[in-house]
Design a protein around this motif. Sequence first.
Motif, PDB file in Angstrom:
ATOM      1  N   ASP A  96       0.834  -1.202   0.000  1.00 40.14           N
ATOM      2  CA  ASP A  96       0.000   0.000   0.000  1.00 40.14           C
ATOM      3  C   ASP A  96       0.870   1.252   0.000  1.00 40.14           C
ATOM      4  O   ASP A  96       0.635   2.200  -0.782  1.00 40.14           O
ATOM      5  CB  ASP A  96      -0.937   0.015   1.216  1.00 40.14           C
ATOM      6  CG  ASP A  96      -2.045  -1.029   1.080  1.00 40.14           C
ATOM      7  OD1 ASP A  96      -2.263  -1.501  -0.064  1.00 40.14           O
ATOM      8  OD2 ASP A  96      -2.661  -1.372   2.107  1.00 40.14           O
ATOM      9  N   ASP A  97       1.863   1.297   0.893  1.00 43.23           N
ATOM     10  CA  ASP A  97       2.752   2.453   0.934  1.00 43.23           C
ATOM     11  C   ASP A  97       3.530   2.600  -0.371  1.00 43.23           C
ATOM     12  O   ASP A  97       3.769   3.714  -0.851  1.00 43.23           O
ATOM     13  CB  ASP A  97       3.734   2.337   2.098  1.00 43.23           C
ATOM     14  CG  ASP A  97       3.036   2.523   3.442  1.00 43.23           C
ATOM     15  OD1 ASP A  97       1.858   2.923   3.453  1.00 43.23           O
ATOM     16  OD2 ASP A  97       3.706   2.243   4.481  1.00 43.23           O
ATOM     17  N   LEU A 130       2.047   6.559  -7.007  1.00 40.52           N
ATOM     18  CA  LEU A 130       0.994   7.386  -7.614  1.00 40.52           C
ATOM     19  C   LEU A 130       1.468   8.814  -7.863  1.00 40.52           C
ATOM     20  O   LEU A 130       0.837   9.556  -8.623  1.00 40.52           O
ATOM     21  CB  LEU A 130      -0.246   7.388  -6.717  1.00 40.52           C
ATOM     22  CG  LEU A 130      -1.056   6.070  -6.707  1.00 40.52           C
ATOM     23  CD1 LEU A 130      -2.189   6.153  -5.716  1.00 40.52           C
ATOM     24  CD2 LEU A 130      -1.589   5.766  -8.108  1.00 40.52           C
ATOM     25  N   ASN A 131       2.522   9.219  -7.194  1.00 43.71           N
ATOM     26  CA  ASN A 131       3.061  10.550  -7.442  1.00 43.71           C
ATOM     27  C   ASN A 131       3.444  10.744  -8.903  1.00 43.71           C
ATOM     28  O   ASN A 131       3.586  11.866  -9.382  1.00 43.71           O
ATOM     29  CB  ASN A 131       4.288  10.801  -6.552  1.00 43.71           C
ATOM     30  CG  ASN A 131       3.897  11.029  -5.097  1.00 43.71           C
ATOM     31  OD1 ASN A 131       2.777  11.472  -4.808  1.00 43.71           O
ATOM     32  ND2 ASN A 131       4.822  10.727  -4.190  1.00 43.71           N
ATOM     33  N   ILE A 172       1.271  22.821  -7.788  1.00 42.81           N
ATOM     34  CA  ILE A 172       1.230  24.183  -8.322  1.00 42.81           C
ATOM     35  C   ILE A 172       2.254  24.347  -9.432  1.00 42.81           C
ATOM     36  O   ILE A 172       2.018  25.026 -10.442  1.00 42.81           O
ATOM     37  CB  ILE A 172       1.466  25.206  -7.192  1.00 42.81           C
ATOM     38  CG1 ILE A 172       0.383  25.086  -6.137  1.00 42.81           C
ATOM     39  CG2 ILE A 172       1.530  26.626  -7.751  1.00 42.81           C
ATOM     40  CD1 ILE A 172       0.605  25.972  -4.935  1.00 42.81           C
ATOM     41  N   ASP A 173       3.453  23.695  -9.243  1.00 45.08           N
ATOM     42  CA  ASP A 173       4.538  23.840 -10.228  1.00 45.08           C
ATOM     43  C   ASP A 173       4.395  22.891 -11.410  1.00 45.08           C
ATOM     44  O   ASP A 173       5.245  22.879 -12.302  1.00 45.08           O
ATOM     45  CB  ASP A 173       5.886  23.597  -9.551  1.00 45.08           C
ATOM     46  CG  ASP A 173       6.148  24.634  -8.462  1.00 45.08           C
ATOM     47  OD1 ASP A 173       5.689  25.774  -8.634  1.00 45.08           O
ATOM     48  OD2 ASP A 173       6.827  24.283  -7.459  1.00 45.08           O
ATOM     49  N   GLY A 174       3.380  22.054 -11.415  1.00 48.70           N
ATOM     50  CA  GLY A 174       3.199  21.109 -12.509  1.00 48.70           C
ATOM     51  C   GLY A 174       3.329  19.674 -12.016  1.00 48.70           C
ATOM     52  O   GLY A 174       3.181  19.393 -10.822  1.00 48.70           O
ATOM     53  N   PRO A 175       3.593  18.723 -12.920  1.00 58.80           N
ATOM     54  CA  PRO A 175       3.725  17.313 -12.535  1.00 58.80           C
ATOM     55  C   PRO A 175       4.858  17.118 -11.528  1.00 58.80           C
ATOM     56  O   PRO A 175       5.869  17.818 -11.553  1.00 58.80           O
ATOM     57  CB  PRO A 175       4.029  16.613 -13.860  1.00 58.80           C
ATOM     58  CG  PRO A 175       3.539  17.553 -14.921  1.00 58.80           C
ATOM     59  CD  PRO A 175       3.721  18.925 -14.376  1.00 58.80           C
ATOM     60  N   ASP A 209      11.464  12.775  -7.549  1.00 57.09           N
ATOM     61  CA  ASP A 209      10.755  12.844  -6.273  1.00 57.09           C
ATOM     62  C   ASP A 209       9.956  11.570  -6.048  1.00 57.09           C
ATOM     63  O   ASP A 209       9.867  11.065  -4.919  1.00 57.09           O
ATOM     64  CB  ASP A 209       9.827  14.068  -6.257  1.00 57.09           C
ATOM     65  CG  ASP A 209      10.625  15.377  -6.224  1.00 57.09           C
ATOM     66  OD1 ASP A 209      11.863  15.302  -5.995  1.00 57.09           O
ATOM     67  OD2 ASP A 209      10.032  16.448  -6.441  1.00 57.09           O
ATOM     68  N   THR A 210       9.322  11.080  -7.123  1.00 61.05           N
ATOM     69  CA  THR A 210       8.576   9.820  -7.013  1.00 61.05           C
ATOM     70  C   THR A 210       9.514   8.677  -6.635  1.00 61.05           C
ATOM     71  O   THR A 210       9.198   7.845  -5.782  1.00 61.05           O
ATOM     72  CB  THR A 210       7.875   9.509  -8.351  1.00 61.05           C
ATOM     73  OG1 THR A 210       7.015  10.603  -8.699  1.00 61.05           O
ATOM     74  CG2 THR A 210       7.060   8.240  -8.243  1.00 61.05           C
ATOM     75  N   LEU A 211      10.695   8.640  -7.276  1.00 60.00           N
ATOM     76  CA  LEU A 211      11.672   7.594  -6.959  1.00 60.00           C
ATOM     77  C   LEU A 211      12.126   7.703  -5.509  1.00 60.00           C
ATOM     78  O   LEU A 211      12.266   6.690  -4.808  1.00 60.00           O
ATOM     79  CB  LEU A 211      12.874   7.701  -7.902  1.00 60.00           C
ATOM     80  CG  LEU A 211      14.005   6.693  -7.663  1.00 60.00           C
ATOM     81  CD1 LEU A 211      13.492   5.263  -7.821  1.00 60.00           C
ATOM     82  CD2 LEU A 211      15.164   6.964  -8.625  1.00 60.00           C
ATOM     83  N   ALA A 212      12.340   8.935  -5.026  1.00 56.12           N
ATOM     84  CA  ALA A 212      12.750   9.117  -3.641  1.00 56.12           C
ATOM     85  C   ALA A 212      11.671   8.643  -2.681  1.00 56.12           C
ATOM     86  O   ALA A 212      11.968   8.045  -1.631  1.00 56.12           O
ATOM     87  CB  ALA A 212      13.084  10.585  -3.391  1.00 56.12           C
ATOM     88  N   ALA A 213      10.367   8.866  -3.018  1.00 56.84           N
ATOM     89  CA  ALA A 213       9.274   8.414  -2.156  1.00 56.84           C
ATOM     90  C   ALA A 213       9.208   6.902  -2.120  1.00 56.84           C
ATOM     91  O   ALA A 213       8.950   6.288  -1.070  1.00 56.84           O
ATOM     92  CB  ALA A 213       7.956   8.998  -2.663  1.00 56.84           C
ATOM     93  N   ILE A 214       9.458   6.236  -3.287  1.00 54.47           N
ATOM     94  CA  ILE A 214       9.460   4.760  -3.326  1.00 54.47           C
ATOM     95  C   ILE A 214      10.612   4.219  -2.486  1.00 54.47           C
ATOM     96  O   ILE A 214      10.440   3.270  -1.709  1.00 54.47           O
ATOM     97  CB  ILE A 214       9.568   4.287  -4.777  1.00 54.47           C
ATOM     98  CG1 ILE A 214       8.289   4.667  -5.557  1.00 54.47           C
ATOM     99  CG2 ILE A 214       9.805   2.790  -4.851  1.00 54.47           C
ATOM    100  CD1 ILE A 214       8.343   4.369  -7.028  1.00 54.47           C
TER     101      ILE A 214
END
Length: 321
Positions: free
Chosen positions: A269-270, A276-277, A283-286, A291-296
């Motif tokens: 789930d996490d 999903l990011n 505000i700045d766009g996609p 950043d998505t890789l860092a969250a994973i």
Amino acid sequence: MTEQLEDDFWAQERARDTAARGKQADPTACGTCRGRVAAGGQVKHDECAQRATLLPAPDAPGYELITGLSEEELAALPPRFHTPAFMESSSPKLWVCAVCWGDGWSTQWPCATAVKHGLRVFTPEHEAETAAKKQAVRLAELEPQVDRLDHLDRITLPELRREIEHHKDGKARWRKRAETAEARVTELEAELAKYVGHEPTIAEEMAYLSNSLDAVLALCHETKNSGALGVTPEAVEQAASGEWTATAPRPALPWAAAMDDHDLGMFLDDLASAALNRWRTDIDGPVPDRDTLAAIEQACQDWRTPGRGLRGDEPGTGEGR
């Protein structure tokens, strides 16, 4: 008148030669003749006068010895051997040296040795016999040494050869050992050069520890799935050092594969939430992919590292579920 003077001259010369001819006594001459010669006179008896002969010396070398010597060795033979020999069958007929000849060549007499030594070429027979006796005595003295040399050649020399071969073999073995040791030193020096001055960084150390931990977890997972009795210390050491290879396909996330179903669901789930990011915008766009890789990676780290309070197998967390 001229003919008469010539006849008188040659008559005087022949008389002088006849007078001188009897002033040399043979070694076998009687005492009277030897005494007359010693006093400067002539021998009394003709048979006591010494006469020149062209007989070879009693100890003159034979055919086998002459053909086995070189030209320099033949020239170095004693003067008494360099007597003249008449070659009646040659054309033209000539006098040659009795020893200075070989296969296809000969030396006209007097040879260089005969010219050098002069009267010593015509050695009295008794001197040649004396030399022959001395040679016989010398040969008798050398006979024991010949036997000793024969003993050395048959017994001692073979033993020395065996010892030399043994030492050669031992030397070859030590040389091989030295070469092996030098090769090992070179190998160790090359291995040392990889690390001296190239100390790993903290990140590299952490990566190594992470890989070692993954290998141990994979080993435990395979042991659990195969139904083995347990993991041996040797197997753990091999897995940690990278020497062990799993027989079954190794999980990409072995620590996740070792979770129970509840923890695995929570982790996924996490992981899905972080992924999903990829499709979110702000505000700045996609949201940037990094950043998505860092969250994973953060989600993996939170669930992988004990002490974060997320996994059910941590102390104090399993009872609350």
